[in-house]
Design an enzyme around this catalytic site. Structure first.
Site, PDB file in Angstrom:
ATOM      1  N   LYS A  47     -27.582  -1.255  -4.418  1.00 13.07           N
ATOM      2  CA  LYS A  47     -27.481  -2.644  -3.984  1.00 13.07           C
ATOM      3  C   LYS A  47     -26.006  -2.949  -3.779  1.00 13.07           C
ATOM      4  O   LYS A  47     -25.124  -2.316  -4.382  1.00 13.07           O
ATOM      5  CB  LYS A  47     -28.114  -3.589  -4.995  1.00 13.07           C
ATOM      6  CG  LYS A  47     -27.451  -3.674  -6.344  1.00 13.07           C
ATOM      7  CD  LYS A  47     -26.259  -4.565  -6.458  1.00 13.07           C
ATOM      8  CE  LYS A  47     -26.556  -5.955  -5.980  1.00 13.07           C
ATOM      9  NZ  LYS A  47     -25.287  -6.778  -6.094  1.00 13.07           N
TER      10      LYS A  47
ATOM     11  N   THR B  27     -19.884   2.350  -6.766  1.00 16.54           N
ATOM     12  CA  THR B  27     -20.189   1.171  -5.960  1.00 16.54           C
ATOM     13  C   THR B  27     -20.713   0.055  -6.826  1.00 16.54           C
ATOM     14  O   THR B  27     -20.675   0.126  -8.047  1.00 16.54           O
ATOM     15  CB  THR B  27     -21.253   1.479  -4.912  1.00 16.54           C
ATOM     16  OG1 THR B  27     -21.428   0.321  -4.116  1.00 16.54           O
ATOM     17  CG2 THR B  27     -22.588   1.792  -5.579  1.00 16.54           C
TER      18      THR B  27
ATOM     19  N   THR C 193     -23.451 -22.519  -3.909  1.00 16.02           N
ATOM     20  CA  THR C 193     -24.059 -23.833  -3.661  1.00 16.02           C
ATOM     21  C   THR C 193     -25.542 -23.696  -3.358  1.00 16.02           C
ATOM     22  O   THR C 193     -26.030 -22.631  -3.092  1.00 16.02           O
ATOM     23  CB  THR C 193     -23.357 -24.554  -2.497  1.00 16.02           C
ATOM     24  OG1 THR C 193     -23.474 -23.730  -1.327  1.00 16.02           O
ATOM     25  CG2 THR C 193     -21.921 -24.801  -2.817  1.00 16.02           C
TER      26      THR C 193
ATOM     27  N   GLU D 215     -21.845  -8.200   3.976  1.00 13.47           N
ATOM     28  CA  GLU D 215     -22.024  -9.639   4.196  1.00 13.47           C
ATOM     29  C   GLU D 215     -21.575 -10.040   5.600  1.00 13.47           C
ATOM     30  O   GLU D 215     -20.417  -9.860   5.966  1.00 13.47           O
ATOM     31  CB  GLU D 215     -21.276 -10.429   3.128  1.00 13.47           C
ATOM     32  CG  GLU D 215     -21.981 -10.316   1.778  1.00 13.47           C
ATOM     33  CD  GLU D 215     -21.230 -10.964   0.636  1.00 13.47           C
ATOM     34  OE1 GLU D 215     -21.845 -11.172  -0.407  1.00 13.47           O
ATOM     35  OE2 GLU D 215     -20.032 -11.250   0.785  1.00 13.47           O
TER      36      GLU D 215
END
Lengths: 404, 404
Positions: free
Chosen positions: B178, B189, B404, B275
């Site tokens: 992951k 990692t 958030t 990402e």
């Protein structure tokens, strides 16, 4: 939009220094993109240049000409003349020759500077065609126009100016800078030109500039990328009435402190205008074993995309700051000794979140436009400061669209 | 969205290894966020961990327990238990104790792993309350569910699996990983768990893993941030019928090559799921003096926000690649020797743009979803490869909105 109030300051003219700008059509707009700075005979010139191995052709030429009593700085915006091989060298040299012929000097007295896109040939014919006009514009009052002429992705012009007293006589120090992206100067910033009317020998002028750059342009970073074209020049025209500044004198201390202040103001202006910047982050690392490790920790924080995006979001995600300190590579770092503050709010102590920390207190600091991150390492007495900005959507937009 | 086709592969079960997952409510969603991996008695365990000085509490505990014949790996997603000080240590130790009591072993036989937000206390009561359910789920076939349970900002589950022959008998190697952000593993990692049924001594297993990690997880980067929680574990259950793998044997060569391949597949999956990633960039540096300088140049390119945003924009702005090579800090780099290619298109030669280069050819490569940047330094024979992704609006969005 730059961070904070970026008012272009009143610029004191420097006697013996004249500036001329004009539009040569290099930057594909109507605005001036050529700057010529002329110093009277008998002045001195010091400079520092990028440490990027792929330095641009004008940097190579300027380095070579630095020892030949330079009197002219020729700057163009819109094209970096970098990655242009032998053709780029010939173009840079030709610009020096043509200016010298027009101005009545030697080619070796011209230092060329270029800033803009990398890898495209300099439109040398346009540049040389514009030289007579730039020469015709030369005047001591053109500092503001000069600051505008060297802008690329900058959104504001950048200047700093001060007058000090040397033996009761005024000495002026005035400078301009440009830069917004590809900013992690190493030896010098993008471009900065500072002039003084002080009388000072070239070696002492160089020493003064090198020290000032180390504590100003070498302490800022926008994106960690060191440009191929970075340069900072300090001209001293010797036109002031004050006596010559001698090594190790009190006058030298006053003068070099003032030069450093002007350089710091010019460097801070670059960070405030960092590409897409919405916040100014001042990172202070204290109680380090030495300056090098203080700078290393500060720059590791300053370069972390995770830290920078958290600042953009005004998110007190202090875990990312802690992680950056941890990966900086310090030997035998004692976590229990480390404290981290956002302004006056202690966020980390004793290896974890500070007992008194509240998210409300952290959030209040993060909401500000200017934020100080202070890391106390508890290992020694060295302290260094690095300035950076946050990482926003606009950074990506500006750099994704740069050539379109 | 990950780059390219990220099909979760068929996963070969590993005899002697069982996996159980369940939802403990740590990640504030319905999905499983706890993974338990159990190995039969008599197996061996090797592991590598983050070099971040601020390593998380579970990393500290797992390092300590590694030499104690571990049989259980306990993983939670949603909370990193990092930056949590003494309380974090107590929580990690308690999770080991409670699992050992339920499973009938020693606390020291449990290695704990956590991934998620930094700086918040682990909800230890929720975690321990979920342990009986995770134990009840233990089964050899749960690799796919295991890969999903450890995801945080990952958009796809990541697995790799292969069966090799050792002396004519099958040996299985199956693993999951992951990771998506805070990715520049240094020693390991984010999280990767690989298991085999091979018979092999612990020192040889550790040697095999360390070598594989060096050429896989240590050769990827998303954002240059080394996490506080990185870990990679290799379990060997010794349940295969194949004979024990001995040092320096042909069988060891075959086995370690297969482990490396599985690790490389898991590492590549992390970069593809970086990402905000829209492109996979393979950076190969050839003809370096040594491996270290090849990796240095590759990582300097891979970490440049300017290079990464240019890839996002599909802009063949090769000047930024050249600038990154130039600032990597190599002594005596001969610019005339350096060549840079985008796939097969030569973009830089003899210190500038390659004579035959056309923007059309460069653009065609940049339009691809997977791009190879090849830098030929002309200094020696070392060659290394680093994988990274581009830098997009979504990277900023994901990290600005993370909490958030």
């Amino acid at each position: 939009m730059a961070v904070g109030k970026c008012i272009f300051p009143p610029m004191h003219q420097v006697s013996g220094i004249r500036l001329g700008t004009c539009n040569a059509g290099i930057k594909q707009s109507e605005r001036d993109d050529i700057l010529l700075i002329e110093m009277v005979e008998g002045g001195q010139c010091a400079a520092v240049f990028t440490r990027n191995a792929f330095c641009a052709a004008p940097v190579t030429v300027a380095k070579k000409h630095l020892g030949r009593q330079p009197r002219w700085l020729l700057v163009n915006a819109g094209n970096a003349n970098a990655g242009t091989g032998e053709r780029g060298m010939q173009d840079a040299l030709r610009s020096c020759r043509e200016l010298a012929a027009l101005a009545g000097g030697e080619a070796a007295q011209v230092l060329p500077f270029s800033t803009g896109v990398i890898g495209e040939n300099l439109p040398i014919d346009k540049l040389t065609a514009a030289l007579p006009k730039a020469l015709a514009q030369l005047a001591g009052e053109n500092w503001s126009r000069a600051a505008k002429a060297i802008m690329t992705t900058d959104t504001v012009a950048k200047g700093a100016s001060t007058v000090i007293e040397i033996n009761g006589r005024p000495v002026t120090i005035t400078g301009i800078s440009k830069g917004s992206g590809m900013i992690q100067p190493n030896m010098a910033t993008m471009l900065a030109f500072v002039a003084t009317d002080a009388k000072i020998s070239q070696p002492l002028l160089q020493r003064c500039l090198s020290a000032a750059v180390e504590q100003s342009f070498n302490r800022i970073t926008v994106d960690g990328d060191t440009s191929t074209n970075d340069a900072c020049v300090l001209l001293a025209s010797a036109c002031a009435e004050a006596p010559e500044i001698m090594p190790d004198s009190e006058e030298y201390a006053v003068f070099s402190a003032a030069v450093q202040t002007v350089c710091q103001q010019l460097a801070e202006a670059i960070v405030r205008d960092g590409e897409g910047a919405t916040k100014l982050i001042r990172i202070i690392v204290e109680q380090a074993e030495n300056d090098a490790e203080a700078v290393l920790v500060a720059k590791t924080i300053a370069h972390s995309p995770l830290v920078k995006t958290a600042f953009f979001a005004s998110d007190p995600n202090w875990g990312r700051i802690l992680a950056a300190v941890g990966r900086a590579g310090l030997e035998n770092l004692q976590l229990e000794q480390v404290e981290i503050y956002l302004d006056d709010v202690c966020i980390v102590a004793h290896g974890g979140r500070a007992a008194a920390y509240t998210e409300t207190a952290g959030q209040a600091v993060m909401n500000q436009e200017e934020i100080c991150v202070r890391v106390v390492l508890g290992r020694g007495r060295a302290c260094q400061q690095v300035l950076t900005c946050d990482f926003s959507y606009d950074y990506v937009r500006i750099n994704a669209e740069y050539r379109t």
